[in-house]
Design a protein around this motif. Sequence first.
Motif, short mmCIF file in Angstrom:
data_model
loop_
_atom_site.label_atom_id
_atom_site.label_comp_id
_atom_site.label_asym_id
_atom_site.label_seq_id
_atom_site.Cartn_x
_atom_site.Cartn_y
_atom_site.Cartn_z
N ILE A 227 1.03 -1.28 0.04
CA ILE A 227 -0.02 0.00 -0.13
C ILE A 227 1.00 1.13 -0.06
N HIS A 228 0.61 2.14 -1.08
CA HIS A 228 1.44 3.45 -1.34
C HIS A 228 1.20 4.43 -0.14
N ARG A 229 0.15 4.62 0.68
CA ARG A 229 -0.12 5.49 1.41
C ARG A 229 0.33 5.01 2.92
N PRO A 230 1.25 5.78 3.51
CA PRO A 230 1.45 5.20 4.95
C PRO A 230 0.37 5.35 5.84
N GLN A 231 0.35 4.37 6.72
CA GLN A 231 -0.85 4.44 7.59
C GLN A 231 -0.53 3.14 8.41
N LYS A 232 -1.49 2.98 9.68
CA LYS A 232 -1.42 2.00 10.50
C LYS A 232 -2.37 1.07 10.34
N VAL A 233 -2.38 -0.06 10.62
CA VAL A 233 -3.36 -1.21 10.49
C VAL A 233 -4.26 -1.43 11.66
N ALA A 234 -5.56 -1.50 11.35
CA ALA A 234 -6.22 -1.69 12.52
C ALA A 234 -5.99 -0.97 13.70
N LYS A 235 -5.69 0.18 13.63
CA LYS A 235 -5.15 1.52 14.46
C LYS A 235 -4.31 0.93 15.42
N GLN A 236 -3.26 0.09 15.07
CA GLN A 236 -2.20 -0.48 15.95
C GLN A 236 -0.93 0.17 15.27
N ASP A 237 -0.30 0.98 16.58
CA ASP A 237 0.69 1.63 16.20
C ASP A 237 1.86 0.84 15.90
N HIS A 238 1.97 -0.59 15.90
CA HIS A 238 3.13 -1.38 15.54
C HIS A 238 3.02 -2.15 14.18
N ILE A 239 1.83 -2.07 13.55
CA ILE A 239 1.39 -2.68 12.21
C ILE A 239 1.25 -1.44 11.19
N ARG A 240 2.14 -1.36 10.36
CA ARG A 240 2.26 -0.10 9.67
C ARG A 240 2.87 -0.37 8.03
N TYR A 241 2.26 0.29 7.37
CA TYR A 241 2.51 0.50 5.89
C TYR A 241 3.48 1.87 5.94
N SER A 242 4.70 1.64 5.49
CA SER A 242 5.54 2.93 5.40
C SER A 242 5.34 3.65 4.11
N GLY A 243 4.31 3.07 3.13
CA GLY A 243 4.12 3.79 1.91
C GLY A 243 5.41 3.88 0.90
N SER A 244 5.01 4.19 -0.16
CA SER A 244 6.18 4.53 -1.18
C SER A 244 7.00 5.68 -0.84
N PRO A 245 8.33 5.99 -1.23
CA PRO A 245 9.13 7.24 -1.19
C PRO A 245 8.87 8.11 -2.12
N ILE A 246 8.22 7.90 -3.21
CA ILE A 246 7.98 8.92 -4.00
C ILE A 246 6.58 8.58 -4.49
N PRO A 247 5.82 9.94 -5.00
CA PRO A 247 4.43 9.72 -5.31
C PRO A 247 4.46 8.87 -6.69
N LEU A 248 3.79 7.85 -6.72
CA LEU A 248 3.76 6.86 -7.83
C LEU A 248 2.35 7.08 -8.79
N SER A 249 1.41 8.02 -8.28
CA SER A 249 0.43 8.79 -8.97
C SER A 249 -0.13 9.91 -8.48
N PHE A 250 -0.58 10.73 -9.28
CA PHE A 250 -1.27 12.13 -8.83
C PHE A 250 -1.96 12.12 -7.72
N ASP A 251 -2.74 11.04 -7.49
CA ASP A 251 -3.55 11.10 -6.17
C ASP A 251 -2.91 10.80 -5.05
N GLU A 252 -1.63 10.71 -4.93
CA GLU A 252 -0.63 10.51 -3.87
C GLU A 252 -0.22 11.74 -3.41
N LEU A 253 -0.59 12.68 -3.90
CA LEU A 253 0.03 14.09 -3.59
C LEU A 253 -0.23 14.61 -2.42
N GLY A 254 -1.51 14.09 -1.95
CA GLY A 254 -2.06 14.58 -0.75
C GLY A 254 -1.69 14.09 0.39
N THR A 255 -0.71 13.17 0.19
CA THR A 255 -0.06 12.52 1.51
C THR A 255 1.51 12.41 1.19
N ARG A 256 2.18 12.98 2.63
CA ARG A 256 3.45 13.18 2.70
C ARG A 256 4.12 11.83 2.93
#
Length: 407
Positions: A227-256
């Motif tokens: 998953i390219h958007r950085p986020q927690k899974v199931a509101k768990q701080d220790h289960i995470r997607y780091s996300g992609s380091p560069i925007p891979l589509s224009f709709d990812e620009l809203g997420t740092r």
Amino acid sequence: MLHTSDWHLGQSFFTKTRKDEHQAFLSWLVEQVATQGVDLVIVAGDIFDTSTPPSYAREMYNQFIVQLQQTGCQLLVLGGNHDSVSVLNESRQLLAQLNTQVIASTALPADQQVVEVHNRQGEVAALVCAIPFVRPKDVLQSQAGESGLQKRQALGEAISAHYHDIYQRAVDKKQQLGQDIPILATGHLTALGVSTSDSVRDIYIGTLEGFAADGFPPADYIALGHIHRPQKVAKQDHIRYSGSPIPLSFDELGTRKQVVLVEFEQGRRVSVDTLQVPLFQPMAVHTGTLEQLAESLQVYANASQTVWLSIEVENQDYLSDLQSRIQTLTEPLNADVLQLRRARNPRREALTRQSKESLHELTPTEVFDKRLDMEVFEGDEERQRKARIRMQFKQVLSATQNPEEAS
């Protein structure tokens, strides 16, 4: 420990290469490892964008590993759904001499999927359940006569069983070492309850569309990719997607964009922080009428770096010369229009065209097809995705209409 994923080295973005962006990111990453005193970097899958990455992407990958080793940091590379197992494995033994472990697939012996992490004194400081993208053939044998629902359940259970098997091996190893050290885990899949972006190509592991978070073992941190958007899974701080380091589509620009920095002391997780990744290539989305666009795009008249643009035109009238009009607007600007599209008609208008039809006159499949036709699927890949969505709907509908077969 630093967690990153989904580099997609070698990606072509609307005919534009991302080589300079990726090189800038990798150089930045090495600097962060040195500055933060990182002991382990985990790359949770999709190192490359395709199974046959261009030679410059492979060279960039190898150069990064050489540069990283000068910091004394250990590297763990996991295979993703975009990665070729054979491509990652071809240098696996060589990279092991550079303090780098590559786990390309779950076909490896289970003991090799428990990776030791050493501190600067050479002592085991952590264990990692190094699980890459799970291919069905590596964990499950399909059974004849199974319904779609049964296949999904069996695959989900097989993936969960694999995680818990590897985790138990890590627990056993921890007990053998007799040390209070953390156990980490990795994964490259879609966990239920996350938000995706346009650039995420659907992972269909057999017929499994998502993996329930409660199927993960109780690891001290779980580093996920896909998953390219950085986020927690199931509101768990220790289960995470780091996300992609560069925007891979224009709709990812809203997420740092970010990488995740996790610190452990005496076998316990004490902090989970994020480091924001700089935007190495300016990108922007503009929506409006031609008159509004003519005004808003003027900000790029004196831009120091060429900006990549996605433009959506909202003019109500059909303009046959839209492309030439936009080209005239942007020609004096330091900007490249990579995506140009017309604003889609409101969905209400699409429904109005079929006002003579009432809902009770349509079958569920007809309703679904009409709704699907309101979306835009351009290119072969998108049309294949549309076909997969339609097939998935048929499976769900069948399971709903024939519950005795699905149970």
